[in-house]
Write a protein that holds these residues in place. Structure first.
Motif, PDB file in Angstrom:
ATOM      1  N   THR A  54       0.838  -1.188   0.000  1.00 12.39           N
ATOM      2  CA  THR A  54       0.000   0.000   0.000  1.00 12.39           C
ATOM      3  C   THR A  54       0.876   1.243   0.000  1.00 12.39           C
ATOM      4  O   THR A  54       1.938   1.256   0.631  1.00 12.39           O
ATOM      5  N   PRO A  55       0.460   2.276  -0.733  1.00  9.81           N
ATOM      6  CA  PRO A  55       1.175   3.547  -0.647  1.00  9.81           C
ATOM      7  C   PRO A  55       0.748   4.280   0.619  1.00  9.81           C
ATOM      8  O   PRO A  55      -0.416   4.202   1.023  1.00  9.81           O
ATOM      9  N   LEU A  56       1.699   4.936   1.257  1.00 13.12           N
ATOM     10  CA  LEU A  56       1.398   5.691   2.481  1.00 13.12           C
ATOM     11  C   LEU A  56       2.218   6.980   2.463  1.00 13.12           C
ATOM     12  O   LEU A  56       3.269   7.046   1.788  1.00 13.12           O
ATOM     13  N   MET A  57       1.764   7.995   3.206  1.00 14.68           N
ATOM     14  CA  MET A  57       2.504   9.257   3.196  1.00 14.68           C
ATOM     15  C   MET A  57       3.909   9.026   3.750  1.00 14.68           C
ATOM     16  O   MET A  57       4.101   8.256   4.692  1.00 14.68           O
ATOM     17  N   ARG A  58       4.881   9.711   3.164  1.00 17.67           N
ATOM     18  CA  ARG A  58       6.286   9.575   3.590  1.00 17.67           C
ATOM     19  C   ARG A  58       6.557  10.527   4.757  1.00 17.67           C
ATOM     20  O   ARG A  58       6.503  11.736   4.603  1.00 17.67           O
ATOM     21  N   ILE A  59       6.789   9.897   5.926  1.00 18.73           N
ATOM     22  CA  ILE A  59       7.094  10.665   7.143  1.00 18.73           C
ATOM     23  C   ILE A  59       8.391  10.059   7.678  1.00 18.73           C
ATOM     24  O   ILE A  59       8.401   8.880   8.058  1.00 18.73           O
ATOM     25  N   GLU A  60       9.488  10.831   7.639  1.00 20.63           N
ATOM     26  CA  GLU A  60      10.800  10.216   7.923  1.00 20.63           C
ATOM     27  C   GLU A  60      11.679  11.163   8.712  1.00 20.63           C
ATOM     28  O   GLU A  60      11.625  12.368   8.528  1.00 20.63           O
ATOM     29  N   ARG A  61      12.479  10.593   9.626  1.00 25.58           N
ATOM     30  CA  ARG A  61      13.460  11.374  10.383  1.00 25.58           C
ATOM     31  C   ARG A  61      14.660  10.494  10.676  1.00 25.58           C
ATOM     32  O   ARG A  61      14.528   9.447  11.302  1.00 25.58           O
ATOM     33  N   ASN A  62      15.791  10.867  10.153  1.00 24.19           N
ATOM     34  CA  ASN A  62      17.052  10.130  10.405  1.00 24.19           C
ATOM     35  C   ASN A  62      16.928   8.624  10.144  1.00 24.19           C
ATOM     36  O   ASN A  62      17.407   7.807  10.941  1.00 24.19           O
ATOM     37  N   GLY A  63      16.246   8.298   9.058  1.00 24.69           N
ATOM     38  CA  GLY A  63      16.198   6.890   8.651  1.00 24.69           C
ATOM     39  C   GLY A  63      15.080   6.091   9.284  1.00 24.69           C
ATOM     40  O   GLY A  63      14.877   4.918   8.960  1.00 24.69           O
ATOM     41  N   THR A  64      14.377   6.712  10.238  1.00 24.08           N
ATOM     42  CA  THR A  64      13.183   6.080  10.827  1.00 24.08           C
ATOM     43  C   THR A  64      11.949   6.696  10.187  1.00 24.08           C
ATOM     44  O   THR A  64      11.898   7.906   9.953  1.00 24.08           O
ATOM     45  N   TYR A  65      10.985   5.827   9.874  1.00 25.75           N
ATOM     46  CA  TYR A  65       9.747   6.296   9.221  1.00 25.75           C
ATOM     47  C   TYR A  65       8.568   6.128  10.173  1.00 25.75           C
ATOM     48  O   TYR A  65       8.631   5.337  11.127  1.00 25.75           O
TER      49      TYR A  65
END
Ligand code: F42
Length: 145
Positions: A54-65
């Motif tokens: 499934t596609p999901l919004m990309r929410i990322e910080r320092n390699g953690t999503y």
């Protein structure tokens, strides 16, 4: 890819078609929703054992999503949330990069911090929270290694 099993495309045309386009172009096409970046998450069905994506919004910080089980503000959690809670090892594709990762639900202050990042990534989330009539759940996804 630690996931084994047959791929079962989503019955939702938009979801299925966006996954296909994203995978065929490494996100060059199908890489956004309303102009905001998305990722594609592959996981195992809780009942079928099939691989689903499934596609999901990309929410990322320092390699953690983080992924948000908003389901567009619907009153029910999305199936993918239940699947990932049951089988937390997932494969996340971000552009051309695919990673084997582990998902875990977050709560309290940690969840609040990810909500800030999520709202910055996609401005619809506050409206989804307002109309869902349920607590929208957030999973954090970290590399396995
Ligand atoms: N949804 C979100 O919740 N968050 C997002 O950030 C998000 C971003 C996004 C970006 C682009 C886009 O095109 C869609 C986006 N969506 C986002 C929508 C998302 O892709 C899903 O369509 C939505 O969240 C609903 O998720 P869902 O898993 O409920 O999807 C339905 C349509 C679906 O796939 N149903 C399957 C089916 O075939 O009916 C479920 C199959 C399944 O999971 N079966 C399980 C199994 O074992 O195989 C058993 C399920 C059970 O418990 O019975």
């Amino acid at each position: 890819m630690p996931l084994n099993g047959g791929y079962e495309p989503s019955r939702n045309d938009r979801t299925r078609e966006q996954v296909e386009l994203y995978e065929a172009t490494n996100g060059v096409e199908g890489g956004t929703l309303n102009g905001k970046p998305v990722i594609v998450l592959a996981f195992k069905g809780a009942k079928s054992g099939k691989i689903r994506k499934t596609p999901l919004m990309r929410i990322e910080r320092n390699g953690t999503y983080a992924v948000v089980a908003s389901n567009a503000g619907a009153p029910t959690h999305p199936f993918w949330y239940h699947n990932i809670v049951a089988n937390p090892i997932v494969e996340l594709q971000d552009g051309a990069v695919k990673q084997d990762m582990r998902a875990s639900e977050v709560f309290g202050e940690e969840k609040n911090e990810w909500w800030k990042r999520a709202d910055a990534a996609y401005s619809e989330f506050p409206a989804y929270r307002a109309r869902a009539g349920r607590e929208i759940l957030v999973l954090v996804i970290k590399p396995l290694a």
